[in-house]
Design a protein around this motif. Structure first.
Motif, PDB file in Angstrom:
ATOM      1  N   GLU A 299      91.852  82.509 -57.746  1.00 51.09           N
ATOM      2  CA  GLU A 299      90.431  81.901 -57.903  1.00 51.09           C
ATOM      3  C   GLU A 299      90.050  81.294 -59.070  1.00 51.09           C
ATOM      4  O   GLU A 299      89.265  80.315 -58.388  1.00 51.09           O
ATOM      5  CB  GLU A 299      89.708  83.550 -58.112  1.00 51.09           C
TER       6      GLU A 299
ATOM      7  N   TYR B 230      84.850  77.225 -52.372  1.00 51.43           N
ATOM      8  CA  TYR B 230      85.584  78.555 -52.529  1.00 51.43           C
ATOM      9  C   TYR B 230      85.025  79.636 -51.662  1.00 51.43           C
ATOM     10  O   TYR B 230      85.762  80.424 -51.241  1.00 51.43           O
ATOM     11  CB  TYR B 230      85.694  78.722 -53.999  1.00 51.43           C
TER      12      TYR B 230
ATOM     13  N   LYS C   8      88.056  81.863 -50.074  1.00 48.97           N
ATOM     14  CA  LYS C   8      88.442  83.185 -50.520  1.00 48.97           C
ATOM     15  C   LYS C   8      88.544  83.958 -49.532  1.00 48.97           C
ATOM     16  O   LYS C   8      89.609  84.767 -49.467  1.00 48.97           O
ATOM     17  CB  LYS C   8      87.082  83.581 -51.454  1.00 48.97           C
TER      18      LYS C   8
ATOM     19  N   CYS D 136      91.777  87.411 -54.326  1.00 49.56           N
ATOM     20  CA  CYS D 136      92.406  86.229 -54.869  1.00 49.56           C
ATOM     21  C   CYS D 136      92.639  86.302 -56.305  1.00 49.56           C
ATOM     22  O   CYS D 136      93.441  85.324 -56.826  1.00 49.56           O
ATOM     23  CB  CYS D 136      91.295  85.246 -54.552  1.00 49.56           C
TER      24      CYS D 136
END
Length: 370
Positions: A133, A145, A150, A161
Motif C-alpha cells: 500500500e 491506488y 487496491k 495490501c
C-alpha cells in the motif's frame, strides 16, 4: 518402445522441447494428466468461439527468434490487448495512460497528469515504503491506488495490501500518451486456429498420451525413457519432502449468452473489492468474432492447496528459499530436467517459456554430443 525422452506436460514448454528433440532425431513420448493439449493455453470451441479455458492468453514478444519460431507453426492475427478497468460502474483504460488520467481528473496534458500524481503522492510523504500500500501511494497517489490497484490486488493475492510486500509492485507503469496497448512488445496477436492447433503441430513426430498420470505411468513403465523432462510442480515431483511451495489458484465460471456482444472488449478488470471476480473475458473478441452468441468467463482468484491447479507462484523470500532447497535436490537427479512455469517456480509469459524450452533443448543437445 524405448524413448530418449519422457516429457511430462503437453503445454508450450513440453511441446517446444519435444519438437526440438524430434527434429534432432530423438524419440519422445509426451504425457499429460489432462485430456487436452496446450496446458493452460488450451482453447475449447463453444458456439463456434475459441474459449481460453484457463484465462486470457495473448501472445506478445520482442524476441525475434521466438516470433519467427511460432509463426512457422501458426498464423497469428493482429489482436491488440487494450483492457479496461471497471470501478463501481465507471470504465478506465489500462495500462494507466493519458486516457485514464483524463477520465480520473479531466486533465488534457501530460504535465497536468504528472503534477496531479506528484501532488497526491506528496500528501503521504512516504520515504521507505513498508508494504504494498505504501509503495503504491508513493508511486501513484490516492486515486489510482484506491480505484484501480487496491481492490484488484487484494482479490488476486487474498490479503490486505498492508500485508503484502513491496516487491509485488516495485513500479507502476505510467504512460503519458494516449496509447491503450497494454504491451510494449514489438509483436502481438492470437493464433487464428488456437493454441491447441499450434501445440499439435509442434508435437508431430512425438508419441502423445493424454489423461495419463505421471506417477501411475512410471510405476508401470519405469524404464520407458533414458531421460525425463518434467513440467509439473518441482515440490510435487519430490512428494513435498520439504513442504509445499505456495501458489495462488483461479476458478472460472463460463457461460454462453444469447446476445452478439456482452461488453465490447476482450478483457475488463473489476477492481472494486466487493466484486468477487477480478475480470470478465469475452472470448470472441480475441478473433474479432461475428457469431450470434457470445461466451464470457468470470475469473475468481482462489487459495491453493496441493491437489488444486497452481497458477501464480508466490515468489516471496520464504518460498524462494524453499525452492532453492528443491532445486538442490533436483540437481541430484541427473536423468531429470525440470522446466516450464511449475518446474522452474516462476511466472513465465508464453514467449519466455518458449525461449526457455528452446535454450534448454539446445543445452541438452549440446551435452549429448559431448
Amino acid at each position: 518402445m524405448k524413448f530418449d525422452y519422457l516429457i511430462v506436460g503437453a503445454g508450450l514448454y513440453g511441446a517446444v522441447f519435444a519438437q526440438q528433440m524430434t527434429a534432432a532425431g530423438k524419440r519422445c513420448l509426451v504425457i499429460d494428466r489432462r485430456p487436452h493439449l496446450g496446458g493452460n493455453a488450451h482453447c475449447e470451441t463453444v458456439e463456434g468461439i475459441q474459449v481460453h479455458r484457463y484465462g486470457a492468453h495473448i501472445f506478445h514478444t520482442s524476441d525475434q527468434k521466438v516470433w519467427d519460431y511460432v509463426r512457422s507453426y501458426a498464423s497469428f492475427n493482429q489482436f491488440v490487448n487494450a483492457p479496461l478497468a471497471n470501478f463501481q460502474g465507471k470504465l478506465y483504460n489500462l495500462p494507466f495512460n493519458m486516457n485514464t488520467f483524463t477520465r480520473l481528473w479531466d486533465v488534457i496534458t501530460p504535465a497536468q497528469a504528472q503534477e496531479e500524481i506528484r501532488r497526491q503522492a506528496a500528501r503521504h510523504n512516504i520515504q521507505e515504503p513498508a508494504n504494498l500500500e505504501e509503495q503504491a501511494l508513493k508511486l501513484v497517489g490516492d486515486d489510482i491506488y484506491q480505484k484501480l490497484i487496491k481492490g484488484y490486488t487484494e482479490k488476486q493475492w487474498g490479503r490486505d495490501c498492508k500485508d503484502l510486500p513491496t516487491f509485488i509492485i516495485q513500479r507502476v507503469p505510467l504512460r503519458f500518451t494516449f496509447d491503450n496497448n497494454y504491451f510494449t512488445d514489438r509483436y502481438q496477436g492470437i493464433p487464428e486456429e488456437g493454441y491447441d492447433a499450434l501445440v499439435e503441430k509442434l508435437l508431430e513426430g512425438s508419441q502423445v498420451l493424454l489423461s495419463t498420470d505421471y506417477e501411475s505411468f512410471v510405476k508401470n513403465q519405469p524404464a520407458c525413457a533414458e531421460k525425463t523432462v518434467y513440467t509439473g510442480t518441482i515440490d510435487g515431483f519430490f512428494h513435498y519432502r520439504f513442504g509445499p511451495l505456495e501458489y495462488r489458484s483461479l476458478r472460472f465460471e463460463t457461460e454462453v449468452l444469447d446476445c452478439p456482444n456482452f461488453q465490447g472488449n476482450a478483457v475488463i478488470n473489476y477492481t472494486a473489492r466487493e466484486v468477487p471476480y477480478t475480470r470478465i473475458i469475452e472470448h470472441k473478441h480475441f478473433l474479432f468474432g461475428t457469431q450470434p452468441h457470445t461466451v464470457i468467463t468470470r475469473e475468481y482468484p482462489a487459495s491453493w492447496t496441493p491437489g488444486q491447479e497452481p497458477y501464480y507462484p508466490v515468489n516471496d523470500p520464504k518460498n524462494q528459499a524453499l525452492y532453492q532447497t528443491y532445486q538442490e535436490l533436483a540437481r541430484s537427479r541427473r536423468n531429470v530436467r525440470f522446466g516450464g512455469r511449475l518446474g522452474a517456480y516462476r511466472y513465465y509469459n508464453m514467449d519466455q517459456v518458449i525461449r526457455a524450452a528452446l535454450d534448454d533443448a539446445a543445452e541438452e543437445l549440446a551435452g549429448s554430443r559431448l
